[in-house]
Design an enzyme around this catalytic site. Structure first.
Site, PDB file in Angstrom:
ATOM      1  N   GLY A   1       0.801  -1.191  -0.076  1.00  0.00           N
ATOM      2  CA  GLY A   1      -0.016  -0.134  -0.162  1.00  0.00           C
ATOM      3  C   GLY A   1       0.973   1.291   0.034  1.00  0.00           C
TER       4      GLY A   1
ATOM      5  N   GLN B   1       2.952  10.010   1.398  1.00  0.00           N
ATOM      6  CA  GLN B   1       4.196   9.401   1.153  1.00  0.00           C
ATOM      7  C   GLN B   1       4.784   9.900  -0.141  1.00  0.00           C
ATOM      8  OE1 GLN B   1       2.885   5.156   2.256  1.00  0.00           O
ATOM      9  NE2 GLN B   1       4.886   4.940   2.666  1.00  0.00           N
TER      10      GLN B   1
ATOM     11  N   CYS C   1       7.373  -0.548   5.535  1.00  0.00           N
ATOM     12  CA  CYS C   1       6.746   0.672   4.911  1.00  0.00           C
ATOM     13  C   CYS C   1       7.969   1.292   3.778  1.00  0.00           C
ATOM     14  CB  CYS C   1       6.816   1.478   6.167  1.00  0.00           C
ATOM     15  SG  CYS C   1       6.024   3.114   5.282  1.00  0.00           S
ATOM     16  N   LEU C   2       7.215   1.589   2.789  1.00  0.00           N
ATOM     17  CA  LEU C   2       8.150   1.970   1.644  1.00  0.00           C
ATOM     18  C   LEU C   2       8.838   3.300   1.855  1.00  0.00           C
ATOM     19  CD1 LEU C   2       5.721   1.523  -1.730  1.00  0.00           C
ATOM     20  CD2 LEU C   2       7.711   0.099  -0.625  1.00  0.00           C
TER      21      LEU C   2
ATOM     22  N   HIS D   1      -2.440   0.173   8.511  1.00  0.00           N
ATOM     23  CA  HIS D   1      -1.198   0.783   8.382  1.00  0.00           C
ATOM     24  C   HIS D   1      -1.244   2.222   7.471  1.00  0.00           C
ATOM     25  CE1 HIS D   1       3.445   0.602   7.246  1.00  0.00           C
ATOM     26  NE2 HIS D   1       3.009   1.383   6.233  1.00  0.00           N
ATOM     27  N   GLU D   2      -2.004   2.143   6.254  1.00  0.00           N
ATOM     28  CA  GLU D   2      -2.080   3.152   5.528  1.00  0.00           C
ATOM     29  C   GLU D   2      -2.820   4.569   5.925  1.00  0.00           C
ATOM     30  OE1 GLU D   2      -0.049   3.227   3.129  1.00  0.00           O
ATOM     31  OE2 GLU D   2       0.276   1.255   3.144  1.00  0.00           O
TER      32      GLU D   2
ATOM     33  N   HIS E   1      -1.069   6.576   8.194  1.00  0.00           N
ATOM     34  CA  HIS E   1      -0.260   7.469   7.458  1.00  0.00           C
ATOM     35  C   HIS E   1      -0.862   8.732   7.282  1.00  0.00           C
ATOM     36  CE1 HIS E   1       3.504   5.593   6.288  1.00  0.00           C
ATOM     37  NE2 HIS E   1       2.896   4.692   5.799  1.00  0.00           N
TER      38      HIS E   1
HETATM   39 NI    NI Z   1       3.678   2.775   5.185  1.00  0.00          NI
END
Ligand code: NI
Length: 150
Positions: free
Chosen positions: A46, A51, A88-89, A130-131, A134
């Site tokens: 995701g 991000q 996480c990216l 998780h998303e 953010h």
């Molecule tokens: Ni993330």
């Protein structure tokens, strides 16, 4: 579509509370298309708009169940608990164990502004949680009970 640069931890943009999406126009669609291309290229589960440097409440999730776009998402119910690995990216080279609800009910809008309700469980529920974090400036490393380099 274009690949967007993924902001890394330490950048203040990841710590802001995002604003609601109010205009469902070509600007939003371009953002979502780019996020889709970026999450697929990076092989993430995701990606959230902050991000890629955009402080709006929009996320994409790409899991076994399929590819999803959630605009102005809100978890309206949750049940149970699960503990498992996340990455996480925006936090390269690490993964950690995080506790999340096992099941969530999500209220959201699609890219045209239509409202929907969705139920998710397991890893899909984890990816959603998780998303959504953010969008409030929260990273999984804030919640992880254990983190290791990978
Ligand atoms: Ni993330």
């Amino acid at each position: 579509m274009a690949i967007r640069n993924v902001v890394q931890v330490g950048d203040d943009v990841l710590r802001q509370k995002c604003f609601p999406v109010e205009t469902f126009d070509e600007g939003l669609w371009k953002l979502l298309d780019d996020m889709k291309e970026t999450v697929k290229k990076e092989e993430g589960a995701g990606l959230a708009a902050p991000q890629v440097g955009v402080l709006r409440r929009a996320v994409v999730v790409d899991v076994e169940e399929g590819y999803f776009e959630f605009i102005n998402p809100v978890i309206t119910a949750q049940k149970g608990e699960q503990s498992g690995w996340e990455g996480c990216l925006s936090v390269r080279g690490k993964s950690g164990i995080v506790s999340r609800p096992m099941r969530v009910t999500l209220s959201y809008q699609d890219r045209n502004g239509e409202k929907h309700l969705l139920k998710a469980k397991g890893f899909f529920a984890r990816a959603i949680c998780h998303e959504l974090d953010h969008l409030d400036g929260i990273l999984y490393i804030d919640k992880a009970e254990y983190i290791e380099k990978c």
